[in-house]
Design a protein around this motif. Sequence first.
Motif, PDB file in Angstrom:
ATOM      1  N   ALA A 147      11.494  36.845  29.276  1.00 35.60           N
ATOM      2  CA  ALA A 147      11.615  36.773  30.734  1.00 35.60           C
ATOM      3  C   ALA A 147      12.740  35.832  31.166  1.00 35.60           C
ATOM      4  CB  ALA A 147      10.299  36.328  31.359  1.00 35.60           C
ATOM      5  N   SER A 148      13.134  34.882  30.313  1.00 36.44           N
ATOM      6  CA  SER A 148      14.197  33.947  30.683  1.00 36.44           C
ATOM      7  C   SER A 148      15.588  34.496  30.383  1.00 36.44           C
ATOM      8  CB  SER A 148      14.007  32.610  29.959  1.00 36.44           C
ATOM      9  OG  SER A 148      14.299  32.744  28.578  1.00 36.44           O
ATOM     10  N   PHE A 149      15.671  35.671  29.743  1.00 38.12           N
ATOM     11  CA  PHE A 149      16.966  36.294  29.453  1.00 38.12           C
ATOM     12  C   PHE A 149      17.616  36.791  30.746  1.00 38.12           C
ATOM     13  CE2 PHE A 149      15.757  37.992  24.955  1.00 38.12           C
ATOM     14  CZ  PHE A 149      15.673  36.699  24.491  1.00 38.12           C
ATOM     15  N   ASN A 150      18.952  36.854  30.735  1.00 44.61           N
ATOM     16  CA  ASN A 150      19.628  37.482  31.864  1.00 44.61           C
ATOM     17  C   ASN A 150      19.428  38.994  31.766  1.00 44.61           C
ATOM     18  OD1 ASN A 150      21.659  38.685  30.223  1.00 44.61           O
ATOM     19  ND2 ASN A 150      22.862  36.789  30.312  1.00 44.61           N
ATOM     20  N   ILE A 151      19.826  39.729  32.791  1.00 43.21           N
ATOM     21  CA  ILE A 151      19.540  41.168  32.867  1.00 43.21           C
ATOM     22  C   ILE A 151      20.168  41.934  31.704  1.00 43.21           C
ATOM     23  CG2 ILE A 151      21.469  41.783  34.381  1.00 43.21           C
ATOM     24  CD1 ILE A 151      18.100  43.169  35.101  1.00 43.21           C
ATOM     25  N   GLY A 152      21.356  41.541  31.285  1.00 43.72           N
ATOM     26  CA  GLY A 152      22.018  42.218  30.167  1.00 43.72           C
ATOM     27  C   GLY A 152      21.296  42.008  28.852  1.00 43.72           C
ATOM     28  N   LYS A 153      20.885  40.778  28.596  1.00 47.20           N
ATOM     29  CA  LYS A 153      20.171  40.470  27.348  1.00 47.20           C
ATOM     30  C   LYS A 153      18.786  41.128  27.344  1.00 47.20           C
ATOM     31  CE  LYS A 153      21.475  38.213  24.427  1.00 47.20           C
ATOM     32  NZ  LYS A 153      22.196  38.620  23.220  1.00 47.20           N
ATOM     33  N   GLN A 154      18.122  41.224  28.505  1.00 54.41           N
ATOM     34  CA  GLN A 154      16.846  41.923  28.579  1.00 54.41           C
ATOM     35  C   GLN A 154      17.026  43.392  28.230  1.00 54.41           C
ATOM     36  OE1 GLN A 154      14.821  41.297  32.311  1.00 54.41           O
ATOM     37  NE2 GLN A 154      14.573  39.111  31.948  1.00 54.41           N
ATOM     38  N   GLY A 155      18.134  43.983  28.696  1.00 53.33           N
ATOM     39  CA  GLY A 155      18.431  45.374  28.366  1.00 53.33           C
ATOM     40  C   GLY A 155      18.663  45.560  26.879  1.00 53.33           C
ATOM     41  N   GLU A 156      19.397  44.628  26.259  1.00 58.31           N
ATOM     42  CA  GLU A 156      19.623  44.688  24.809  1.00 58.31           C
ATOM     43  C   GLU A 156      18.292  44.588  24.057  1.00 58.31           C
ATOM     44  OE1 GLU A 156      22.357  41.680  23.592  1.00 58.31           O
ATOM     45  OE2 GLU A 156      23.934  42.398  24.913  1.00 58.31           O
TER      46      GLU A 156
END
Length: 60
Positions: free
Chosen positions: A40-49
């Motif tokens: 949940a603390s990841f940015n949107i790009g890292k969450q997508g990865e």
Amino acid sequence: MNALSTPETAALTAAVQLTDAERQPCEVWTRVMGYHRPVASFNIGKQGEHHERQFFREQQ
């Protein structure tokens, strides 16, 4: 036989039903660069990865 796999436990588990109001979100953590972080603390790009990761099992 495992203590958690008794017929009584299976019946009890089947009888327990939670409403959506009783549920709580599960916090998912993953290992990144040698340490653990909540997804949940990841940015949107890292969450997508993270969502696109492919899981595999090595042959023994």
